[in-house]
Design a protein around this motif. Structure first.
Motif, mmCIF file in Angstrom:
data_model
loop_
_atom_site.group_PDB
_atom_site.id
_atom_site.type_symbol
_atom_site.label_atom_id
_atom_site.label_comp_id
_atom_site.label_asym_id
_atom_site.label_seq_id
_atom_site.Cartn_x
_atom_site.Cartn_y
_atom_site.Cartn_z
ATOM 1 N N LEU A 1 75.229 -6.610 -9.284
ATOM 2 C CA LEU A 1 76.170 -5.564 -8.893
ATOM 3 C C LEU A 1 76.114 -5.346 -7.382
ATOM 4 O O LEU A 1 75.068 -5.504 -6.768
ATOM 5 N N ASP B 1 80.857 3.522 -14.269
ATOM 6 C CA ASP B 1 80.492 2.295 -13.561
ATOM 7 C C ASP B 1 79.574 2.542 -12.369
ATOM 8 O O ASP B 1 79.010 1.582 -11.819
ATOM 9 N N VAL C 1 76.315 0.802 -11.006
ATOM 10 C CA VAL C 1 75.757 0.877 -9.659
ATOM 11 C C VAL C 1 75.006 2.198 -9.541
ATOM 12 O O VAL C 1 75.531 3.247 -9.911
#
Length: 408
Positions: free
Chosen positions: A33, A151, A184
């Motif tokens: 990521l 996310d 993240v």
């Protein structure tokens, strides 16, 4: 007989002891990521606690219609004050008045725009805005965020009495791993416990300073703490570049572009965050941007410096008469060069490329115009400026920059 009983006891107890391995936590972040600095938007700098689902939907719409999505901005992040109460089982719910449709529906809307969705929490008992923090509820919160489709998690550091930062952030990382949805993790610990030394394995970015202040060169003293102007934050990045790279970034805080500084100061601010390979999380009202603000935030040639796959943070090379020369090695032998005028009045720049060979100790990249000729492009003027065979000469306005790209 005693030995036999002990042996039988071990046989019975053995499986129970071995099952203990099921509870060993994974304190390592999700891999793969933020391989380039994250780009997106956050609600705090402009709206503070005044957040609701209607505004977030409008911001997501504007991210697309303004061209910011096409420029690379991805995340729509809700900061503090979205929280309602916890239910009888301890699970967090959003404020029903502000988010009547719920977070899952809002995340689905954001995802439907081709964007990603982020939320905020805190390692302490309460968030900085006095809402429920995650302390003691880390695994429940991670499960909740995963069920919503989150996310990106910004994780703050208010009301953390008695906690050690590294352990607290490892706990939320373990919780995210257990929940199973890659997110993240933005470590917002303000740099107090040197997160750059332990953050690279725990999260994708970590704050290196206290909060940014919407001022080019000043300090806002709140008494027990301070917030920092753009230049003060730039200075605080000294000595940290070796900790940053693909998947793990120094974070000098969110952008203030479009929040009240004059255009040249916004341009300089944005240029320096790109040179620092910093996360680019905008903090303005992108629904009502001026053309000048939009042009700054969506300059793809400048953004390419930030998003360069080499992932090396830039550095201050020289200072003369209030003008700083910053260099950033890039992939394929390219270099970004920024002349930052910290003075209020214009300053002349006369930089002889051939007389200033550079070897970056960190990346081992070399810039030697005496042996190699580079082409030169002005990234804000969007025009070519010849080659390094001749010195670069320009007048840089006060609180502004000249930002160049060099390539072979």
């Amino acid at each position: 007989m005693k030995k036999l009983l002990l042996f039988l006891g071990l046989l019975v107890a053995g499986p129970a002891f071995s099952q203990g391995n099921n509870y060993v936590q994974n304190y390592k972040k999700f891999d793969g990521l933020a391989m380039t600095p994250p780009m997106g938007w956050n609600s705090w700098n402009k709206f503070a606690c005044n957040v609701d689902e209607k505004m977030i939907r409008e911001v997501a719409d504007a991210m697309v219609s303004s061209g910011m999505k096409d420029a690379g901005y991805t995340y729509i992040n809700i900061d503090d004050c979205w929280h309602g109460d916890r239910d009888a089982e301890g699970f967090i719910h959003p404020d029903a008045k502000r988010f009547p449709s719920g977070m899952k529906a809002l995340a689905d809307y954001v995802h439907g725009k081709g964007l990603k969705f982020g939320v905020y929490s805190d390692a302490g008992s309460q968030t900085c805005g006095g809402r429920p923090g995650s302390r003691g509820y880390e695994f429940q919160d991670a499960l909740t965020y995963a069920s919503w489709g989150v996310d990106y998690l910004k994780y703050d550091w208010c009301n953390t009495q008695g906690l050690k930062a590294e352990g607290a952030y490892e706990t939320i990382t373990a919780a995210l791993r257990k929940a199973g949805r890659p997110m993240v993790l933005s470590i917002c610990e303000w740099g107090n416990d040197k997160p750059w030394t332990w953050g690279p394995t725990v999260g994708q970015l970590w704050r290196t300073t206290g909060d940014i202040y919407n001022c080019f060169d000043c300090i806002n003293d709140h008494g027990s703490w301070k917030s920092w102007g753009v230049m003060q934050i730039v200075d605080k990045q000294e000595g940290l570049r070796q900790y940053a790279g693909p998947g793990h970034w120094n974070d000098p805080d969110m952008l203030e572009v479009g929040n009240g500084m004059v255009v040249n100061e916004d341009r300089a601010h944005f240029s320096m965050w790109n040179m620092l390979a910093a996360p680019l999380i905008t903090g303005n009202d992108i629904r009502k941007m001026s053309p000048a603000t939009r042009d700054i935030l969506t300059n793809k040639e400048v953004l390419a410096v930030n998003q360069d796959k080499l992932g090396v943070q830039g550095f201050r090379f020289a200072t003369k008469d209030s003008v700083e020369t910053w260099l950033k090695p890039m992939a394929d032998g390219k270099w970004a060069v920024t002349f930052l005028n910290r003075a209020k009045k214009p300053r002349a720049v006369d930089f002889d490329w051939k007389a200033n060979p550079v070897t970056d100790d960190l990346s081992k990249a070399q810039l030697n115009a005496a042996t190699t000729t580079y082409k030169v492009r002005d990234l804000w003027a969007k025009k070519d400026e010849g080659t390094t065979k001749k010195p670069f000469k320009a007048t840089v306005p006060g609180h502004d920059v000249a930002m160049l790209l060099l390539w072979k």
